[in-house]
Motif scaffolding. Structure first.
Motif, PDB file in Angstrom:
ATOM      1  N   LYS A 247      30.281  -3.989  24.552  1.00  0.00           N
ATOM      2  CA  LYS A 247      31.331  -4.377  23.613  1.00  0.00           C
ATOM      3  C   LYS A 247      32.673  -4.005  24.235  1.00  0.00           C
ATOM      4  O   LYS A 247      33.522  -3.425  23.623  1.00  0.00           O
TER       5      LYS A 247
ATOM      6  N   GLU B  31      37.026  -0.611  25.004  1.00  0.00           N
ATOM      7  CA  GLU B  31      35.663  -0.620  24.481  1.00  0.00           C
ATOM      8  C   GLU B  31      35.713  -0.404  22.983  1.00  0.00           C
ATOM      9  O   GLU B  31      36.394   0.503  22.504  1.00  0.00           O
ATOM     10  N   THR B  32      34.991  -1.241  22.254  1.00  0.00           N
ATOM     11  CA  THR B  32      34.966  -1.157  20.797  1.00  0.00           C
ATOM     12  C   THR B  32      33.528  -1.099  20.319  1.00  0.00           C
ATOM     13  O   THR B  32      32.592  -1.229  21.108  1.00  0.00           O
ATOM     14  N   ASP B  33      33.378  -0.947  19.026  1.00  0.00           N
ATOM     15  CA  ASP B  33      32.041  -1.031  18.442  1.00  0.00           C
ATOM     16  C   ASP B  33      31.865  -2.349  17.693  1.00  0.00           C
ATOM     17  O   ASP B  33      30.921  -2.521  16.952  1.00  0.00           O
TER      18      ASP B  33
ATOM     19  N   TYR C 132      41.005   1.858  18.762  1.00  0.00           N
ATOM     20  CA  TYR C 132      40.293   1.939  20.036  1.00  0.00           C
ATOM     21  C   TYR C 132      41.315   2.078  21.161  1.00  0.00           C
ATOM     22  O   TYR C 132      42.263   1.301  21.249  1.00  0.00           O
TER      23      TYR C 132
ATOM     24  N   LYS D 139      40.196   1.396  12.112  1.00  0.00           N
ATOM     25  CA  LYS D 139      39.643   1.870  13.383  1.00  0.00           C
ATOM     26  C   LYS D 139      40.619   1.609  14.525  1.00  0.00           C
ATOM     27  O   LYS D 139      41.193   0.530  14.627  1.00  0.00           O
TER      28      LYS D 139
END
Length: 164
Positions: A58, A130-132, A88, A86
């Motif tokens: 991701k 990078e993320t979720d 990042y 959120k």
């Protein structure tokens, strides 16, 4: 009609005129300095994609230019991507970025931080985060945050894409 200039050009009148001229020049120079050195950066957003090198990652790659539109150099210390609550962080270390084409051997190197941009200069490259979250089709609720030695700027990604 006989005009006596000695009454107009007295020592106190000349001193007053010079003081007024000096004050006007000071205001002009102050305003010019503020306008030329204000904190202004422009983002030229090119594209974004999922990094093709690592399966199921991701990790997003943003390809963009960051232009310093002021006459004072700046240093980008950190960049973040925000979605709802959120946040990042973009990778501060240079990373190998694979082409967005699945089986292409092309690789690039991403930008590391901090990044120095001279006055009226530009940096352009790949930025990795990078993320979720999966790669979205719609970036309307995503925000790019750039932190520099001269302040913080926020940009809606949807506006960057539309100004492309």
């Amino acid at each position: 009609m006989n005009v006596d200039f000695s009454e107009i050009f007295t020592y106190s009148n000349i001193t007053f005129a010079i003081a007024i001229l000096g004050a006007l020049l000071s205001v002009y120079n102050f305003t010019k300095d503020i306008v030329q050195n204000r904190f202004k950066i422009h983002i030229a957003f090119r594209e974004y994609y999922r990094s093709g090198g690592i399966p199921r990652t991701k990790r997003f790659v943003f390809f963009m230019n960051i232009e310093n539109c002021s006459r004072t150099a700046l240093s980008i210390s950190r960049m973040q991507l925000k979605r709802e609550s959120k946040v990042y962080d973009f990778s501060g270390v240079s990373q190998r970025v694979y082409s967005k084409k699945e089986h292409s051997p092309d690789t690039f190197t991403s930008v590391s931080f901090p990044q120095y941009i001279p006055d009226m200069g530009v940096i352009g490259s790949h930025f990795v985060v990078e993320t979720d979250a999966d790669i979205p089709n719609d970036l309307s609720d995503w925000e790019l945050i750039i932190m520099t030695n001269r302040g913080k700027k926020r940009y809606k990604i949807s506006k960057l894409i539309s100004s492309k």
